[in-house]
Design a protein around this motif. Structure first.
Motif, PDB file in Angstrom:
ATOM      1  N   UNK A 110       0.832  -1.203   0.000  1.00 13.56           N
ATOM      2  CA  UNK A 110       0.000   0.000   0.000  1.00 13.56           C
ATOM      3  C   UNK A 110       0.868   1.255   0.000  1.00 13.56           C
ATOM      4  N   UNK A 111       0.539   2.193  -0.895  1.00 10.91           N
ATOM      5  CA  UNK A 111       1.262   3.461  -1.011  1.00 10.91           C
ATOM      6  C   UNK A 111       0.376   4.612  -0.539  1.00 10.91           C
ATOM      7  N   UNK A 112       0.970   5.737  -0.156  1.00  6.23           N
ATOM      8  CA  UNK A 112       0.165   6.905   0.241  1.00  6.23           C
ATOM      9  C   UNK A 112      -0.589   7.488  -0.950  1.00  6.23           C
ATOM     10  N   UNK A 113      -1.703   8.168  -0.662  1.00  5.44           N
ATOM     11  CA  UNK A 113      -2.391   8.911  -1.704  1.00  5.44           C
ATOM     12  C   UNK A 113      -1.491  10.014  -2.245  1.00  5.44           C
ATOM     13  N   UNK A 114      -1.470  10.207  -3.555  1.00  8.06           N
ATOM     14  CA  UNK A 114      -0.816  11.401  -4.076  1.00  8.06           C
ATOM     15  C   UNK A 114      -1.672  12.624  -3.744  1.00  8.06           C
ATOM     16  N   UNK A 115      -1.011  13.731  -3.446  1.00  5.28           N
ATOM     17  CA  UNK A 115      -1.770  14.935  -3.113  1.00  5.28           C
ATOM     18  C   UNK A 115      -2.609  15.348  -4.316  1.00  5.28           C
ATOM     19  N   UNK A 116      -3.856  15.728  -4.042  1.00  9.27           N
ATOM     20  CA  UNK A 116      -4.771  16.105  -5.116  1.00  9.27           C
ATOM     21  C   UNK A 116      -5.670  14.977  -5.569  1.00  9.27           C
ATOM     22  N   UNK A 117      -5.436  13.738  -5.096  1.00  4.93           N
ATOM     23  CA  UNK A 117      -6.320  12.632  -5.422  1.00  4.93           C
ATOM     24  C   UNK A 117      -7.737  12.958  -4.953  1.00  4.93           C
ATOM     25  N   UNK A 118      -8.712  12.660  -5.791  1.00  2.00           N
ATOM     26  CA  UNK A 118     -10.107  12.888  -5.419  1.00  2.00           C
ATOM     27  C   UNK A 118     -10.978  11.829  -6.075  1.00  2.00           C
ATOM     28  N   UNK A 119     -12.046  11.474  -5.404  1.00  2.47           N
ATOM     29  CA  UNK A 119     -12.991  10.527  -5.978  1.00  2.47           C
ATOM     30  C   UNK A 119     -14.290  10.559  -5.194  1.00  2.47           C
ATOM     31  N   UNK A 120     -15.307   9.942  -5.791  1.00  2.00           N
ATOM     32  CA  UNK A 120     -16.634   9.842  -5.200  1.00  2.00           C
ATOM     33  C   UNK A 120     -16.912   8.371  -4.907  1.00  2.00           C
ATOM     34  N   UNK A 121     -17.510   8.104  -3.762  1.00  2.00           N
ATOM     35  CA  UNK A 121     -17.832   6.739  -3.345  1.00  2.00           C
ATOM     36  C   UNK A 121     -19.345   6.583  -3.321  1.00  2.00           C
ATOM     37  N   UNK A 122     -19.876   5.688  -4.127  1.00  2.00           N
ATOM     38  CA  UNK A 122     -21.315   5.518  -4.194  1.00  2.00           C
ATOM     39  C   UNK A 122     -21.956   6.544  -5.104  1.00  2.00           C
ATOM     40  N   UNK A 123     -23.290   6.660  -5.022  1.00  2.00           N
ATOM     41  CA  UNK A 123     -24.022   7.546  -5.918  1.00  2.00           C
ATOM     42  C   UNK A 123     -25.349   7.955  -5.316  1.00  2.00           C
ATOM     43  N   UNK A 124     -25.732   9.230  -5.478  1.00  2.00           N
ATOM     44  CA  UNK A 124     -27.060   9.631  -5.018  1.00  2.00           C
ATOM     45  C   UNK A 124     -28.176   9.017  -5.844  1.00  2.00           C
ATOM     46  N   UNK A 125     -27.823   8.440  -6.996  1.00  2.00           N
ATOM     47  CA  UNK A 125     -28.826   7.862  -7.895  1.00  2.00           C
ATOM     48  C   UNK A 125     -28.957   6.349  -7.740  1.00  2.00           C
ATOM     49  N   UNK A 126     -28.189   5.752  -6.826  1.00  2.00           N
ATOM     50  CA  UNK A 126     -28.229   4.304  -6.702  1.00  2.00           C
ATOM     51  C   UNK A 126     -29.573   3.840  -6.107  1.00  2.00           C
ATOM     52  N   UNK A 127     -29.993   2.655  -6.504  1.00  2.00           N
ATOM     53  CA  UNK A 127     -31.199   2.050  -5.957  1.00  2.00           C
ATOM     54  C   UNK A 127     -30.867   1.395  -4.625  1.00  2.00           C
ATOM     55  N   UNK A 128     -31.910   0.988  -3.918  1.00  2.00           N
ATOM     56  CA  UNK A 128     -31.701   0.289  -2.653  1.00  2.00           C
ATOM     57  C   UNK A 128     -30.882  -0.983  -2.864  1.00  2.00           C
ATOM     58  N   UNK A 129     -31.165  -1.698  -3.950  1.00  2.00           N
ATOM     59  CA  UNK A 129     -30.428  -2.928  -4.240  1.00  2.00           C
ATOM     60  C   UNK A 129     -28.965  -2.630  -4.547  1.00  2.00           C
ATOM     61  N   UNK A 130     -28.716  -1.585  -5.318  1.00  2.00           N
ATOM     62  CA  UNK A 130     -27.338  -1.226  -5.641  1.00  2.00           C
ATOM     63  C   UNK A 130     -26.579  -0.804  -4.388  1.00  2.00           C
ATOM     64  N   UNK A 131     -27.246  -0.112  -3.491  1.00  2.00           N
ATOM     65  CA  UNK A 131     -26.617   0.287  -2.234  1.00  2.00           C
ATOM     66  C   UNK A 131     -26.237  -0.950  -1.420  1.00  2.00           C
ATOM     67  N   UNK A 132     -27.168  -1.876  -1.278  1.00  2.00           N
ATOM     68  CA  UNK A 132     -26.896  -3.080  -0.485  1.00  2.00           C
ATOM     69  C   UNK A 132     -25.788  -3.927  -1.097  1.00  2.00           C
ATOM     70  N   UNK A 133     -25.736  -3.987  -2.418  1.00  2.00           N
ATOM     71  CA  UNK A 133     -24.759  -4.833  -3.097  1.00  2.00           C
ATOM     72  C   UNK A 133     -23.481  -4.099  -3.482  1.00  2.00           C
ATOM     73  N   UNK A 134     -23.381  -2.868  -3.072  1.00  2.00           N
ATOM     74  CA  UNK A 134     -22.183  -2.081  -3.395  1.00  2.00           C
ATOM     75  C   UNK A 134     -20.967  -2.712  -2.732  1.00  2.00           C
ATOM     76  N   UNK A 135     -19.826  -2.781  -3.419  1.00  2.00           N
ATOM     77  CA  UNK A 135     -18.636  -3.389  -2.805  1.00  2.00           C
ATOM     78  C   UNK A 135     -18.139  -2.641  -1.579  1.00  2.00           C
ATOM     79  N   UNK A 136     -18.595  -1.381  -1.381  1.00  2.00           N
ATOM     80  CA  UNK A 136     -18.185  -0.628  -0.200  1.00  2.00           C
ATOM     81  C   UNK A 136     -19.111  -0.789   0.988  1.00  2.00           C
TER      82      UNK A 136
END
Length: 380
Positions: A202-228
């Motif tokens: 495992x390496x440190x995050x590079x500065x400036x790394x950004x991302x989104x986890x999940x989605x406001x548009x996901x269904x209940x099923x997608x939320x439950x089955x999300x790998x996170x």
């Protein structure tokens, strides 16, 4: 030239998928997550994009369910050519996913403790330079985060995390009880852990790394089955909930919690991508083993972030909602602005070292290993 062709091709494919599924134009915003088990062995699933924040609901700045697509029309100030990709200053080339099995360690993590700083209908990742465009977010960590935030502005800002070296921005949709915002009280725990079996890779995050986890548009099923998905919404003895738990006894210390893990495998090239997700991926279970490894096209193992948020809610939960909609629309954003030396020291000592560290980088079960940071949570 080969790297550029690859990223452009990926963008075109993502855009084609989006246009086909939605029948509209705009920036590619559909990300297919790998069906990874992740560090917690969660089920895999398809993850939709972090876009489409809907129109404002009456009575406050909360927004509706977020099913109206509103792709960003502005590029981040960090995105010099405006193509949606932000190349890393020091890309990692020639990396291959590590399939080594180091000595077993039950823990390989450290904690960041950060307080809520403010709320605002801003999102510097999805809607850069467009204040008020997003649904309402609850921000933690960097005190300056707003729609105009860049790597430089966060680096020059201040933080309400225990470690002054962590100027990262963390945010999630604001919770409401009726029209009243419900904000987490006190220090919130953000875990940095290994999502792969070879925690030494495992390496440190590079500065400036950004991302989104999940989605406001996901269904209940997608939320439950999300790998996170770890334990979903929980309160008292009620766990693994997709909706807010109704069984939340009104006792003094009860609260609603959520735990949700982020992807931890990086393509080694980009700090962001047009859908804010496809430059990252979840680990996969290696065929014939129980080992978690990064996929070939995202070979670089970074820390796996896990939000563990605690909301001061108990008793009647019927009036709860998120600014993004239903409970299963929960998602969050991460924008790394750690001091490079501090993050590297914490990753090396705690994750690579196979320890269970507090925000100082101290493992009380292994006191002989010492701490990374001093009593002020700074490098000595």
């Amino acid at each position: 030239m080969a790297r550029r062709a690859k990223t452009v091709s990926r963008a075109l494919i993502a855009g084609a998928v989006l246009l086909t599924s939605l029948g509209i134009g705009g920036i590619a915003v559909s990300a297919d997550a790998d069906p990874a088990a992740g560090a917690a062995g969660s089920a895999g699933g398809s993850v939709t994009a972090h876009q489409g924040h809907g129109t404002q609901a009456a009575g406050h700045s909360r927004q509706s369910t977020g099913h109206t697509m509103q792709p960003s029309t502005k590029a981040s100030a960090d995105d010099r050519d405006g193509d949606g990709y932000i190349p890393a200053d020091r890309p990692v080339t020639g990396a291959e996913p590590s399939k080594k099995e180091p000595p077993h360690r039950y823990f390989h993590e450290f904690q960041a403790h950060c307080n809520v700083t403010h709320t605002a209908p801003d999102d510097p990742i999805v809607y850069p330079g467009q204040p008020g465009k997003s649904h309402d977010h609850t921000f933690m960590g960097n005190t300056t985060t707003d729609a105009h935030s860049t790597t430089e502005s966060l680096d020059n800002g201040s933080t309400d995390c225990l470690a002054p070296g962590d100027k990262s921005a963390y945010w999630m949709p604001t919770m409401f009880d009726g029209d009243e915002p419900v904000l987490p009280v006190g220090e919130q725990t953000i875990y940095y852990k290994s999502g792969v079996t070879d925690y030494t890779s495992v390496r440190p995050f590079p500065k400036g790394m950004r991302f989104v986890v999940g989605s406001p548009m996901q269904t209940a099923e997608e939320f439950r089955n999300h790998p996170g998905f770890v334990e979903g919404w929980e309160c008292g003895e009620s766990y693994f909930n997709v909706d807010f738990p109704t069984d939340c006894p009104d006792t003094e210390n009860n609260q609603i919690n959520i735990r949700f893990q982020a992807p931890s495998c990086w393509d080694g090239e980009n700090l962001d991508s047009p859908d804010h997700q496809s430059h990252m991926a979840y680990p996969l279970v290696e065929a014939g083993t129980n080992n978690n490894v990064c996929p070939d096209d995202h070979p670089v193992a970074l820390p796996m972030i896990e939000f563990k948020m605690a909301f001061p809610v108990s008793g009647d939960t019927s009036g709860l909602s998120l600014a993004s909609g239903a409970a299963y629309s929960f998602h969050y954003d991460f924008f790394s602005a750690w001091d490079d030396r501090t993050l590297a020291a914490m990753v090396d000592h705690c994750i690579v070292g196979g320890l269970q560290c507090d925000p100082r980088g101290y493992d009380e079960t292994n006191p002989d290993q010492g701490a990374v940071l001093d009593e002020n949570y700074e490098l000595p």
